[in-house]
Scaffold this motif. Structure first.
Motif, short mmCIF file in Angstrom:
data_model
loop_
_atom_site.label_atom_id
_atom_site.label_comp_id
_atom_site.label_asym_id
_atom_site.label_seq_id
_atom_site.Cartn_x
_atom_site.Cartn_y
_atom_site.Cartn_z
N LEU A 1 0.83 -1.22 0.00
CA LEU A 1 0.00 0.00 0.00
C LEU A 1 0.86 1.27 0.00
CD1 LEU A 1 -2.70 -0.92 2.72
CD2 LEU A 1 -2.77 -1.37 0.26
N ALA A 2 2.15 1.11 0.25
CA ALA A 2 3.03 2.28 0.40
C ALA A 2 2.99 3.13 -0.87
CB ALA A 2 4.44 1.83 0.72
N GLY A 3 2.92 4.44 -0.67
CA GLY A 3 2.90 5.36 -1.81
C GLY A 3 1.51 5.71 -2.30
N ARG A 4 0.52 4.95 -1.86
CA ARG A 4 -0.87 5.23 -2.26
C ARG A 4 -1.51 6.11 -1.18
NH1 ARG A 4 -2.79 1.04 -5.52
NH2 ARG A 4 -4.44 2.47 -6.17
N TRP A 5 -2.53 6.86 -1.59
CA TRP A 5 -3.15 7.84 -0.70
C TRP A 5 -4.48 7.32 -0.18
CZ3 TRP A 5 -0.90 12.78 0.27
CH2 TRP A 5 0.31 12.97 -0.40
N GLU A 6 -4.83 7.75 1.03
CA GLU A 6 -6.06 7.28 1.67
C GLU A 6 -6.63 8.36 2.56
OE1 GLU A 6 -5.07 3.98 4.25
OE2 GLU A 6 -4.24 5.32 5.77
N LEU A 7 -7.85 8.12 3.00
CA LEU A 7 -8.43 8.90 4.09
C LEU A 7 -7.87 8.27 5.36
CD1 LEU A 7 -12.13 9.03 2.83
CD2 LEU A 7 -10.39 10.83 2.63
N PRO A 8 -7.24 9.06 6.24
CA PRO A 8 -6.58 8.46 7.41
C PRO A 8 -7.59 7.83 8.37
CG PRO A 8 -6.64 10.85 7.58
CD PRO A 8 -7.14 10.51 6.22
N GLY A 9 -7.16 6.73 9.00
CA GLY A 9 -8.03 6.04 9.95
C GLY A 9 -7.42 4.72 10.32
N GLY A 10 -8.23 3.83 10.85
CA GLY A 10 -7.72 2.52 11.23
C GLY A 10 -8.80 1.66 11.84
N LYS A 11 -8.36 0.54 12.35
CA LYS A 11 -9.29 -0.48 12.83
C LYS A 11 -9.97 -0.09 14.14
CE LYS A 11 -5.98 -3.71 12.49
NZ LYS A 11 -5.01 -3.33 11.49
N LEU A 12 -11.24 -0.43 14.20
CA LEU A 12 -12.00 -0.27 15.43
C LEU A 12 -11.50 -1.29 16.45
CD1 LEU A 12 -14.70 1.34 16.03
CD2 LEU A 12 -15.89 -0.77 15.48
N GLU A 13 -11.27 -0.84 17.68
CA GLU A 13 -10.84 -1.78 18.72
C GLU A 13 -12.06 -2.24 19.52
OE1 GLU A 13 -7.65 0.04 20.92
OE2 GLU A 13 -6.25 -0.32 19.27
N PRO A 14 -11.96 -3.44 20.16
CA PRO A 14 -13.12 -3.95 20.91
C PRO A 14 -13.59 -2.93 21.94
CG PRO A 14 -11.38 -5.61 20.81
CD PRO A 14 -10.81 -4.35 20.22
N GLY A 15 -14.91 -2.72 22.00
CA GLY A 15 -15.49 -1.84 23.00
C GLY A 15 -15.52 -0.38 22.59
N GLU A 16 -14.93 -0.06 21.46
CA GLU A 16 -14.89 1.33 21.01
C GLU A 16 -16.07 1.63 20.10
OE1 GLU A 16 -10.52 3.28 20.17
OE2 GLU A 16 -11.30 1.87 18.74
N SER A 17 -16.59 2.85 20.20
CA SER A 17 -17.54 3.30 19.18
C SER A 17 -16.71 3.76 17.98
CB SER A 17 -18.40 4.46 19.71
OG SER A 17 -17.60 5.63 19.81
N PRO A 18 -17.35 3.81 16.80
CA PRO A 18 -16.59 4.27 15.63
C PRO A 18 -16.05 5.68 15.82
CG PRO A 18 -18.73 3.39 14.97
CD PRO A 18 -18.72 3.39 16.46
N GLU A 19 -16.84 6.53 16.47
CA GLU A 19 -16.38 7.91 16.69
C GLU A 19 -15.16 7.94 17.61
OE1 GLU A 19 -19.56 6.94 16.91
OE2 GLU A 19 -20.73 8.23 15.56
N GLU A 20 -15.19 7.10 18.65
CA GLU A 20 -14.03 7.03 19.55
C GLU A 20 -12.80 6.53 18.80
OE1 GLU A 20 -16.44 6.07 23.73
OE2 GLU A 20 -15.68 4.43 22.51
N ALA A 21 -13.01 5.53 17.94
CA ALA A 21 -11.89 4.98 17.17
C ALA A 21 -11.30 6.04 16.24
CB ALA A 21 -12.35 3.77 16.36
N LEU A 22 -12.18 6.82 15.64
CA LEU A 22 -11.70 7.85 14.72
C LEU A 22 -10.88 8.90 15.47
CD1 LEU A 22 -11.78 8.85 11.80
CD2 LEU A 22 -13.78 10.22 12.43
N ILE A 23 -11.38 9.33 16.62
CA ILE A 23 -10.64 10.31 17.42
C ILE A 23 -9.27 9.75 17.79
CG2 ILE A 23 -10.60 11.46 19.69
CD1 ILE A 23 -13.71 11.68 19.41
N ARG A 24 -9.24 8.50 18.25
CA ARG A 24 -7.97 7.87 18.65
C ARG A 24 -7.02 7.74 17.46
NH1 ARG A 24 -6.56 3.14 17.69
NH2 ARG A 24 -8.65 2.30 17.39
N GLU A 25 -7.54 7.23 16.34
CA GLU A 25 -6.67 6.99 15.18
C GLU A 25 -6.06 8.30 14.65
OE1 GLU A 25 -5.48 4.39 13.59
OE2 GLU A 25 -6.54 2.77 14.60
N LEU A 26 -6.88 9.34 14.60
CA LEU A 26 -6.34 10.59 14.04
C LEU A 26 -5.39 11.27 15.02
CD1 LEU A 26 -9.26 12.03 11.90
CD2 LEU A 26 -7.61 10.26 11.38
#
Ligand code: C5P
Length: 148
Positions: free
Chosen positions: A45-70
């Motif tokens: 995937l190196a060199g390709r562009w994306e919207l930053p983010g990552g995997k949801l961890e157990p017990g996290e809401s998606p919004e919490e995961a987004l805040i943590r990842e960014l």
């Protein structure tokens, strides 16, 4: 002879669904531009562009995961906004869901998983090589680019 009442069909346990790993990504806007991040790893995937983010961890809401990842990846604090409707397949077993996000504090820096960042105006969106799987999400995010 008496008829027996019809028996209800025996209950069967619901078929187990394949667990899906949810990857949350942020459509971060600033002054009519969308943030794009260039991956530094893994090698395919190196060199390709994306919207930053990552995997949801157990017990996290998606919004919490987004805040943590960014926070981890970019060193910024964000406020998640609306979920961009849709869900996009990544590699097998992974799906991408995207939220809009507003920058609360900090200037994004490529701290983890990325080696470059760019703020792209609408007319610049095609100037980077987006990951194929991110393209439909980017198109949706671009439709929501606030006018400046
Ligand atoms: O960043 P992280 O490694 O946690 O992301 C998990 C997986 O999600 C990566 O393997 C990457 O392939 C994928 N991903 C993606 N598009 C994004 C964010 C992550 O394809 N915008």
């Amino acid at each position: 002879m008496t008829e027996r009442p019809a028996q209800p069909a025996p209950l069967r346990p619901a078929a187990p669904r394949d667990p899906v790993v949810v990857v949350v990504a942020g459509a971060l806007y600033d002054r009519g531009r969308l943030l794009a991040a260039r991956r530094s790893a893994p090698v395919e995937l190196a060199g390709r562009w994306e919207l930053p983010g990552g995997k949801l961890e157990p017990g996290e809401s998606p919004e919490e995961a987004l805040i943590r990842e960014l926070r981890e990846e970019l060193g910024v604090e964000v406020e998640p906004g609306e979920r961009i409707p849709g869900e996009w397949p990544l590699k097998p077993g992974y799906v991408l869901r995207v939220w809009t996000a507003r920058l609360l504090s900090g200037e994004p820096r490529p701290l983890e998983d990325h080696d470059a960042l760019r703020w792209l105006s609408r007319s610049e969106l095609d100037s980077v090589d987006w990951l194929d799987q991110d393209r439909p999400a980017v198109a949706e995010a671009a439709r929501r680019l606030p006018a400046v």
